[in-house]
Write a protein that holds these residues in place. Structure first.
Motif, PDB file in Angstrom:
ATOM      1  N   GLY A   1       0.780  -1.229   0.000  1.00 27.07           N
ATOM      2  CA  GLY A   1       0.000   0.000   0.000  1.00 27.07           C
ATOM      3  C   GLY A   1       0.808   1.273   0.000  1.00 27.07           C
ATOM      4  O   GLY A   1       0.285   2.342   0.365  1.00 27.07           O
ATOM      5  N   LEU A   2       2.073   1.223  -0.396  1.00 25.40           N
ATOM      6  CA  LEU A   2       2.892   2.427  -0.456  1.00 25.40           C
ATOM      7  C   LEU A   2       2.612   3.206  -1.745  1.00 25.40           C
ATOM      8  O   LEU A   2       2.107   2.646  -2.719  1.00 25.40           O
ATOM      9  N   THR A   3       2.953   4.491  -1.734  1.00 24.27           N
ATOM     10  CA  THR A   3       2.836   5.284  -2.956  1.00 24.27           C
ATOM     11  C   THR A   3       3.921   4.865  -3.942  1.00 24.27           C
ATOM     12  O   THR A   3       4.889   4.193  -3.572  1.00 24.27           O
TER      13      THR A   3
ATOM     14  N   LYS B   1      -4.252  -5.983   6.106  1.00 24.71           N
ATOM     15  CA  LYS B   1      -4.273  -4.707   5.388  1.00 24.71           C
ATOM     16  C   LYS B   1      -4.739  -3.539   6.263  1.00 24.71           C
ATOM     17  O   LYS B   1      -5.658  -2.796   5.925  1.00 24.71           O
ATOM     18  N   THR B   2      -4.083  -3.384   7.411  1.00 24.69           N
ATOM     19  CA  THR B   2      -4.227  -2.180   8.219  1.00 24.69           C
ATOM     20  C   THR B   2      -2.890  -1.447   8.204  1.00 24.69           C
ATOM     21  O   THR B   2      -1.886  -1.965   7.702  1.00 24.69           O
ATOM     22  N   THR B   3      -2.871  -0.254   8.771  1.00 27.31           N
ATOM     23  CA  THR B   3      -1.618   0.501   8.812  1.00 27.31           C
ATOM     24  C   THR B   3      -0.544  -0.265   9.582  1.00 27.31           C
ATOM     25  O   THR B   3       0.607  -0.368   9.148  1.00 27.31           O
ATOM     26  N   ALA B   4      -0.915  -0.829  10.734  1.00 26.93           N
ATOM     27  CA  ALA B   4       0.042  -1.569  11.553  1.00 26.93           C
ATOM     28  C   ALA B   4       0.495  -2.848  10.855  1.00 26.93           C
ATOM     29  O   ALA B   4       1.689  -3.188  10.860  1.00 26.93           O
ATOM     30  N   SER B   5      -0.441  -3.557  10.227  1.00 28.24           N
ATOM     31  CA  SER B   5      -0.070  -4.816   9.570  1.00 28.24           C
ATOM     32  C   SER B   5       0.804  -4.561   8.339  1.00 28.24           C
ATOM     33  O   SER B   5       1.669  -5.382   8.006  1.00 28.24           O
ATOM     34  N   SER B   6       0.593  -3.424   7.665  1.00 32.47           N
ATOM     35  CA  SER B   6       1.438  -3.084   6.522  1.00 32.47           C
ATOM     36  C   SER B   6       2.875  -2.822   6.962  1.00 32.47           C
ATOM     37  O   SER B   6       3.826  -3.197   6.268  1.00 32.47           O
ATOM     38  N   ARG B   7       3.018  -2.214   8.118  1.00 34.18           N
ATOM     39  CA  ARG B   7       4.370  -2.004   8.661  1.00 34.18           C
ATOM     40  C   ARG B   7       5.000  -3.337   9.034  1.00 34.18           C
ATOM     41  O   ARG B   7       6.203  -3.550   8.825  1.00 34.18           O
TER      42      ARG B   7
END
Length: 481
Positions: A296-298, A354-360
């Motif tokens: 999910g990064l730009t 696919k949450t902000t924390a899980s993406s990290r």
């Protein structure tokens, strides 16, 4: 001719041959940083995900052709001439790619570059081993693989720098053209270097071979060290003549002697199979797409992070330089598989939630994955296969490389549509194969570190810690076409 000798000559060989070997990693990585750049995609007609995978994967078809050419003609050309020819072919391919104005031209350039690259990757390791006296085969191979991955690092960071600082066609044309720099460096420097003493000796040029050994060791030709290597080359040639009879299908796959040829060849193929189905080439070829679509990064952040991920991969190649000959092949592979399984599982869970924390979490797991592969499965399969292969079956390694190339081709071609259509589910496949690699290594892979020639495959050998003296030039200088 510049009369280098001893350590300075070895350094010159490492720079010249290493520059050619670096191209393997550079060519595999250079499109990885461009496949999500709109200007590049527009120039090749905005291909579908499947067509893009085909364009990227056809490079490996060229590599297959280069390996076949090297197998049939490499021994006639000599090590130096084969490397120079491979680099010249790569210059032609790189020029065609850099001047691309459509997908057909890019495909042609990729295939031509692949042919040159296949010739180089078949010849450079042989040339380096035949001009060195390393008693650490694992360390020598690990250094070569580190150079390959450094080429990928250079490619990704050059892509990122061009995307950030430039506009227009130069953004992607310059990285494609820059590969010619490394090829030209080898073409310019290789003529001042010595030919392989082993190749010279096997072609009836014994005096030249001994003179080159004298240069490489910086010792007079009558020195005991030089004469010892000459005696070893004589012994190696005698072994080759005794095993000159071409192996038959029955002799390779159905023989039941203590040598166990079928088992040895099966282990070679399966090691390469598990290496590819760890999923490494998904990251090597398409890391920017993975970061953009799955994490999910730009687009801009994906290019930046891709560069750091490749650096982590490169750092992972350093431990085997010091550990492979100490820990042995089995321990390195099993440790690597365990860490790879953990990292790939966390990555898959992270992009599935696919949450902000899980993406990290997924991003951190991806970095651990790259380091883990670099320190284990990146190097060991390339070293292990020739270590357990009898001399009269060395030519079968060409078929092994062809299998490897086909595996890379399949993975490279399927990845873009798989990511587009299945998302995180494609990574479950790699988790399964990584998990299967652990019992495979534990139950079927014998330890071979320090063996003088191909080892026995009995049950006691994997646990043995006794090292046999390694007469490196007796092993490394054998005919490998």
């Amino acid at each position: 001719m510049l009369k280098l000798e001893g350590r300075s000559l070895q350094t010159a060989i490492a720079v010249s041959a290493g520059s050619a070997y670096l191209l393997f990693g550079y060519d595999q990585g250079v499109l990885g940083g461009l496949v999500s750049y709109p200007g590049f995609l527009s120039a090749i007609g905005n291909p579908s995900s499947g067509y893009l995978g085909t364009i990227v994967a056809l490079f490996n078809i060229g590599c297959l052709c280069g390996c076949v050419i090297s197998a049939f003609f490499g021994n006639r050309l000599g090590r130096k001439n084969a490397i120079i020819l491979g680099c010249a072919v790569m210059v032609i391919g790189g020029t065609i790619q850099a001047s691309t104005y459509g997908p057909g031209q890019l495909i042609a350039g990729r295939i031509i570059s692949g042919i040159g690259n296949g010739m180089n990757t078949s010849t450079v390791p042989v040339y380096i081993s035949e001009t060195s006296r390393s008693t650490k085969r694992g360390r020598s191979l690990a250094i070569q693989m580190s150079i390959v991955i450094f080429g990928t690092v250079v490619a990704y960071w050059l892509d990122y720098g061009m995307i950030r600082s430039q506009t227009g066609g130069v953004v992607w044309r310059f990285p494609l053209a820059f590969q010619n720099f490394f090829a030209l460096l080898t073409i310019i420097t290789m003529p001042i270097l010595p030919e392989s003493p082993r190749w010279l000796y096997s072609h009836g040029r014994q005096k030249e071979a001994i003179d080159e050994l004298s240069r490489l060791f910086a010792l007079p030709i009558d020195h005991p060290n030089v004469q010892t290597v000459v005696a070893e080359m004589e012994e190696a040639l005698a072994l080759e003549h005794n095993n000159h009879k071409a192996p038959t299908f029955r002799g390779i796959f159905l023989e039941k002697s203590e040598i166990k040829n079928p088992r040895r060849l099966a282990l070679c193929f399966l090691l390469q199979f598990f290496q590819q189905f760890t999923g490494i080439n998904v990251i090597a070829f398409y890391v920017t797409i993975v970061l953009e679509s799955n994490v999910g990064l730009t687009r801009e952040m994906s290019s930046l992070v891709a560069g750091f991920i490749q650096i982590s991969f490169w750092f992972g190649t350093f431990p085997p330089i010091f550990l492979m000959d100490r820990l042995g092949r089995r321990k390195v592979l099993m440790l690597g598989s365990t860490m790879l399984l953990l990292a790939m599982t966390l990555f898959t869970v992270g992009i599935a939630v696919k949450t902000t924390a899980s993406s990290r979490l997924a991003l951190g797991a991806l970095i651990i994955y790259e380091v883990s592969f670099g320190m284990s499965w990146n190097s060991v399969p390339w070293l292990y296969a020739p270590e357990i292969t009898p001399l009269n079956l060395r030519h079968v390694r060409c078929r092994r490389r062809m299998f490897l190339g086909m595996a890379i081709h399949v993975i490279a071609q399927m990845t873009p549509p798989a990511i587009a259509n299945t998302g995180w589910k494609i990574y479950i496949l790699f988790c399964v194969f990584i998990a299967l690699s652990i019992p495979f290594v534990y139950f079927f892979i014998p330890e071979v570190r320090g063996a003088l020639n191909f080892p026995p495959l009995d049950s006691s050998y994997p646990r043995s810690r006794e090292h046999v003296p390694d007469h490196s030039l007796l092993i490394d200088c054998r005919k490998d076409t």
